[in-house]
Design a protein around this motif. Structure first.
Motif, mmCIF file in Angstrom:
data_model
loop_
_atom_site.group_PDB
_atom_site.id
_atom_site.type_symbol
_atom_site.label_atom_id
_atom_site.label_comp_id
_atom_site.label_asym_id
_atom_site.label_seq_id
_atom_site.Cartn_x
_atom_site.Cartn_y
_atom_site.Cartn_z
ATOM 1 N N TYR A 196 98.712 46.546 54.835
ATOM 2 C CA TYR A 196 97.879 47.716 55.101
ATOM 3 C C TYR A 196 98.754 48.936 55.396
ATOM 4 O O TYR A 196 98.497 50.041 54.892
ATOM 5 N N ARG A 197 99.778 48.756 56.204
ATOM 6 C CA ARG A 197 100.720 49.843 56.518
ATOM 7 C C ARG A 197 101.332 50.415 55.245
ATOM 8 O O ARG A 197 101.411 51.643 55.082
ATOM 9 N N THR A 250 90.961 52.221 43.326
ATOM 10 C CA THR A 250 91.917 52.529 44.387
ATOM 11 C C THR A 250 91.792 51.571 45.567
ATOM 12 O O THR A 250 92.808 51.215 46.191
ATOM 13 N N LEU A 251 90.594 51.130 45.863
ATOM 14 C CA LEU A 251 90.375 50.237 47.004
ATOM 15 C C LEU A 251 90.614 48.768 46.669
ATOM 16 O O LEU A 251 90.680 47.929 47.568
ATOM 17 N N ALA A 252 90.768 48.445 45.400
ATOM 18 C CA ALA A 252 90.931 47.045 44.991
ATOM 19 C C ALA A 252 92.110 46.344 45.658
ATOM 20 O O ALA A 252 91.982 45.170 46.061
ATOM 21 N N SER A 259 100.908 55.424 50.899
ATOM 22 C CA SER A 259 100.851 56.089 49.592
ATOM 23 C C SER A 259 99.438 56.284 49.068
ATOM 24 O O SER A 259 99.251 56.680 47.923
ATOM 25 N N ALA A 260 98.438 56.006 49.901
ATOM 26 C CA ALA A 260 97.049 56.122 49.452
ATOM 27 C C ALA A 260 96.678 57.588 49.256
ATOM 28 O O ALA A 260 97.147 58.469 49.994
ATOM 29 N N VAL A 294 90.964 58.324 50.412
ATOM 30 C CA VAL A 294 90.812 57.044 51.109
ATOM 31 C C VAL A 294 90.894 57.250 52.623
ATOM 32 O O VAL A 294 91.844 57.833 53.131
ATOM 33 N N SER A 295 89.887 56.747 53.365
ATOM 34 C CA SER A 295 89.909 56.697 54.826
ATOM 35 C C SER A 295 89.504 55.292 55.236
ATOM 36 O O SER A 295 88.387 54.860 54.961
ATOM 37 N N THR A 296 90.406 54.571 55.882
ATOM 38 C CA THR A 296 90.185 53.153 56.181
ATOM 39 C C THR A 296 90.534 52.836 57.623
ATOM 40 O O THR A 296 91.178 53.626 58.325
#
Length: 477
Positions: free
Chosen positions: A234-235, A286-288, A240-241, A245-247
């Motif tokens: 995740y880090r 992108t979230l895959a 590079s996201a 994207v906001s997670t």
């Protein structure tokens, strides 16, 4: 300090000019009116003034100031610290002031201070628009905005307070003022992330952005045995996201029998959730990678209406359950920090509790730090430690777990906190000085101008320079 009941003759004088409802001890709806979301809070105000409009708010503020009455202010009633109610004093209740008006051409919204984010989303999504709100739709607009506002659109569109264009409020002397970049700009700066220290907000003007009606979203669960590896991946992912994207991650048991098979329902898990503020097909792609870190226990990712994603966690935080949350801005997710997150997740006394890591950066970081009082723009992550439990006899163990976790995790932080996850009210003074640093004195200057007697102090308080402590207390939530 506790005060005596408000004399009847004072209430009668106030009632003569008040157009809303006054709710007294013993009235049939008193217990419902004094209840707030957090079941740990059990306050008994002497009087609840349910305001019908701005004139009622002015009357209530003047009443509290002139008669030296303890005062709290209720917006959505969802602040975890429970500061919307007080013992023995006056609650200025804005919960009936929930209007939302949209100018779709100008992409603006005007929102009354008693509204929740469900109210806002309902109106804005009619036009395919949104402003960054909370991660639980029942959260009040006022408290979230004044504390900054970290929601599901943050990396693309910034904090809730970054999208604020003007604020109407009643100050401690009963004056109605508007704050914006052009009008009372210093006050506007302080209201954007500095808390509700300078007055009772009556309404907000927000910028809106094209969002929805559907968004790509991620909600995937992995085994707790994979927690450290998931956090490392995740880090690397968020480094590079794209800003769309906001997670965040949530670590805990989360024993939901409807979501998980019986053999894992009581096991520790880590969830990754978030959405993509852009084209749905781009978001799905992108979230895959977040869904491919390991073999999921469960994967509910896909495409859903933005309104439904905003409500996804509502059932996990029901009214009346017991809550104690604190936070820290983290300087990174080092190997040591990840190890400690795993440890504190494993020793949580309640299976409903979680240790959360919120991705920050993007538009939050890029905003000019001089434009608002919000103090967390420097941090790449926010740590939220959420104790959630059901039985009063478990209070001490859960509060102690949160405090011990925060004490340990301060080694990975400068000690500053997110005002909307603050702990209890009595923990506010040193917390505010640490969080705002040199900016604290600028907030004191505002407090000296708009509330020199500290009428509005029942919050994460900024103490005016001329008063070490005041009896009157008020807050937004």
């Amino acid at each position: 300090m506790a005060q005596q009941a408000i004399p009847a003759e004072q209430i009668e004088r106030f009632e003569a000019e008040f157009h809303g409802d006054l709710i007294r001890v013993g009235d049939a709806d008193y217990d419902d009116a004094r209840s707030v979301w957090n079941g740990m809070i059990d306050k008994r105000p002497a009087l609840i003034a349910r305001c019908a409009g701005v004139a009622d708010i002015i009357s209530a503020v003047n009443f509290a100031r002139e008669d030296d009455i303890l005062v709290a202010v209720r917006g959505g009633g969802h602040n975890v610290a429970g500061t919307a109610v007080c013992d023995d004093g006056l609650v200025i209740d804005l919960s009936e002031m929930r209007g939302v008006w949209i100018d779709s051409d100008a992409q603006k919204a005007w929102v009354q201070a008693g509204a929740t984010w469900a109210d806002v989303d309902h109106e804005t999504q009619t036009f395919g628009l949104a402003t960054p709100g909370g991660a639980v739709s029942e959260t009040g607009v006022a408290g979230l905005t004044l504390g900054g506002g970290i929601g599901h659109l943050r990396c693309k569109y910034g904090l809730t307070c970054d999208n604020l264009r003007s604020v109407d409020l009643v100050t401690a002397d009963g004056t109605f003022v508007t704050a914006s970049e052009d009008e009372n700009p210093d006050l506007f700066w302080g209201l954007r992330g500095g808390g509700g220290n300078c007055g009772v907000v009556t309404g907000f003007e927000f910028d809106l952005h094209p969002v929805g009606p559907e968004v790509a979203m991620c909600l995937v669960f992995y085994s707790g045995d994979r927690m450290a590896g998931c956090l490392r991946t995740y880090r690397e992912y968020v480094a590079s996201a794209p800003v769309e994207v906001s997670t965040l991650t949530l670590s805990g048991v989360m024993p939901d029998e409807e979501l998980f098979p019986p053999d894992v329902v009581d096991d520790t898990k880590i969830a990754i959730t978030g959405c993509y503020a852009g084209l749905v097909e781009d978001g799905e792609r992108t979230l895959a990678p977040l869904q491919e870190i390991a073999e999921p226990i469960a994967n509910f990712s896909g495409v859903m209406p933005y309104v439904e994603y905003q409500q996804l966690f509502d059932e996990d935080y029901p009214d009346g359950m017991r809550y104690y949350w604190k936070s820290l801005y983290l300087d990174g997710l080092s190997e040591s920090a990840i190890d400690r997150i795993v440890y504190w997740t494993d020793v949580a006394p309640s299976p409903l509790s979680t240790v959360d890591v919120w991705q920050l950066g993007g538009a939050i970081e890029r905003a000019d730090t001089e434009d608002s009082a919000f103090a967390g723009r420097h941090a790449p992550f926010l740590l939220g430690v959420e104790a959630n439990w059901e039985r009063p006899e478990d209070d001490d163990a859960n509060v102690e777990w949160v405090r011990d976790c925060l004490d340990d995790m301060r080694q990975f932080s400068d000690g500053s906190v997110y005002l909307n996850f603050p702990g209890f009210l009595e923990e506010g003074d040193d917390m505010m000085r640490t969080t705002f640093g040199p900016t604290y004195e600028r907030l004191v200057t505002l407090k000296d101008e708009y509330d020199p007697a500290n009428l509005f102090s029942h919050n994460q308080n900024i103490t005016p320079s001329g008063s070490a402590e005041a009896d009157g207390r008020a807050c937004h939530e």
